[in-house]
Design an enzyme around this catalytic site. Sequence first.
Site, PDB file in Angstrom:
ATOM      1  N   ARG A  33       4.619   3.001  -1.118  1.00 29.46           N
ATOM      2  CA  ARG A  33       3.198   2.622  -1.033  1.00 29.46           C
ATOM      3  C   ARG A  33       3.037   1.101  -1.034  1.00 29.46           C
ATOM      4  O   ARG A  33       2.150   0.543  -1.678  1.00 29.46           O
ATOM      5  CB  ARG A  33       2.393   3.215  -2.197  1.00 29.46           C
ATOM      6  CG  ARG A  33       2.372   4.699  -2.263  1.00 29.46           C
ATOM      7  CD  ARG A  33       1.660   5.325  -1.056  1.00 29.46           C
ATOM      8  NE  ARG A  33       1.797   6.767  -1.109  1.00 29.46           N
ATOM      9  CZ  ARG A  33       2.860   7.432  -0.625  1.00 29.46           C
ATOM     10  NH1 ARG A  33       3.831   6.781  -0.012  1.00 29.46           N
ATOM     11  NH2 ARG A  33       2.933   8.732  -0.719  1.00 29.46           N
TER      12      ARG A  33
ATOM     13  N   GLU B  28      -3.899   2.742  -6.709  1.00 32.36           N
ATOM     14  CA  GLU B  28      -3.362   2.697  -5.346  1.00 32.36           C
ATOM     15  C   GLU B  28      -4.358   2.055  -4.377  1.00 32.36           C
ATOM     16  O   GLU B  28      -3.965   1.249  -3.534  1.00 32.36           O
ATOM     17  CB  GLU B  28      -3.018   4.125  -4.895  1.00 32.36           C
ATOM     18  CG  GLU B  28      -2.320   4.178  -3.559  1.00 32.36           C
ATOM     19  CD  GLU B  28      -2.077   5.596  -3.073  1.00 32.36           C
ATOM     20  OE1 GLU B  28      -1.200   6.282  -3.636  1.00 32.36           O
ATOM     21  OE2 GLU B  28      -2.763   6.014  -2.130  1.00 32.36           O
TER      22      GLU B  28
ATOM     23  N   SER C  16      -4.969  10.030  -3.937  1.00 38.38           N
ATOM     24  CA  SER C  16      -4.344   9.610  -5.202  1.00 38.38           C
ATOM     25  C   SER C  16      -4.963   8.292  -5.659  1.00 38.38           C
ATOM     26  O   SER C  16      -4.974   7.321  -4.904  1.00 38.38           O
ATOM     27  CB  SER C  16      -2.839   9.384  -5.012  1.00 38.38           C
ATOM     28  OG  SER C  16      -2.256  10.552  -4.504  1.00 38.38           O
TER      29      SER C  16
END
Length: 345
Positions: free
Chosen positions: A171, A341, A245
């Site tokens: 990520r 995130e 998420s």
Amino acid sequence: MTRIADALQIERQAALRAFNTFGLSATAHALVHIRDEADVQSVVNHPELGRLPKLILGGGSNIILTRDPAAVVLRVEVPGRALVEQRDDAFIIEAGAGENWHDLVAWTLAQGWPGLENLALIPGTVGAAPIQNIGAYGVELAQRFESLDAVDLMTGRKVTLNARACSFGYRDSVFKHDLRGKSVITRVRLKLPRPWRPVLGYFDLERRMAESGNTAPDAQTIFDWVCSIRRAKLPDPQKIGNVGSFFKNPVVTEDQCRDIIARDPRVVHYALADGSFKLAAGWLIDACGWKGKTIGHAGVYEQHALVLVNRGGASGAEVLTLARAIQESVYGRFGIRLEPEPLMI
Ligand SMILES: Cc1cc2nc3c(=O)[nH]c(=O)nc-3n(C[C@H](O)[C@H](O)[C@H](O)COP(=O)(O)OP(=O)(O)OC[C@H]3O[C@@H](n4cnc5c(N)ncnc54)[C@H](O)[C@@H]3O)c2cc1C
């Protein structure tokens, strides 16, 4: 909407609620629709907008607007998709940064160029996919990435970056570090390997194989499985505002992992190739009792503790309060700092 110079489209006092999947209300003092590289260059050279800070916006599915952005919003809408090269080892396709990611995945499959099926149904645009190296069901963008074009927001210069220059990680990419907010990605090229091989190691896909008795699924079947698994697990942003998420799965050392297991032996963790361990952030949040809880109009999704949702009319401040409360309780119980995130504005 005013048109300046070569049809640069600028909206003043633009409402952003429809442009972010959490459904947060915010206003951009100026929003520019970016249709090609020349539009970015026109913004860079624009007498008023050129010297102001910029916020780059794709589909708004990984952004939390806690306030009105103190920046000119550049909404990337560059269109187009094509096969640009056919090599022995891969089909190379190129897509405009404004293309919808899932539509691109479906299109490549329909053309007979499989390889992206595990990444089906990830919301957002093609141009944002490299930013956090999107990944799902055992595949990351980096594994299918060839190169991208971007325009520098200081100089207006166009550059082409290969995978190495993008420094992809979990990520993560150079666009979250050295190039954070500095370049507008305008086009992305992907390499779809020949011959195609299915990626089936992920638990949910293995279960589908066992349930269906189909141990050699084709790419379309994997695509269909991924879509149906995702639909069952994740809230549809069209119906319930969310950004998928909300926190990254923390990566810890072996010693840290041992310490956390001592606190609770049930902690879900995976060994990584480099000797570190990835912890399931959703499990940590659930263990702290957050699943289904609500603060104001922001809540934790009943079916998946890693997903924060808009219960209707949530404000950015409520989302921040909820996120901080979760971070504090996870830190208090496990000594782990969860990292959001999405981009927090
Ligand atoms: C229901 C749901 C499920 C999700 N599942 C997954 C998943 O499985 N895996 C996964 O990795 N992610 C997932 N996400 C997160 C999200 O879909 C991805 O991060 C996606 O790539 C974001 O695309 P976007 O166009 O909406 O980006 P935005 O939210 O608009 O922007 C995200 C970031 O990228 C920057 N950016 C956007 N476009 C450009 C550009 N052209 N040039 C430079 N910078 C740019 C923005 O400034 C911002 O920092 C999910 C989100 C939702 C809502």
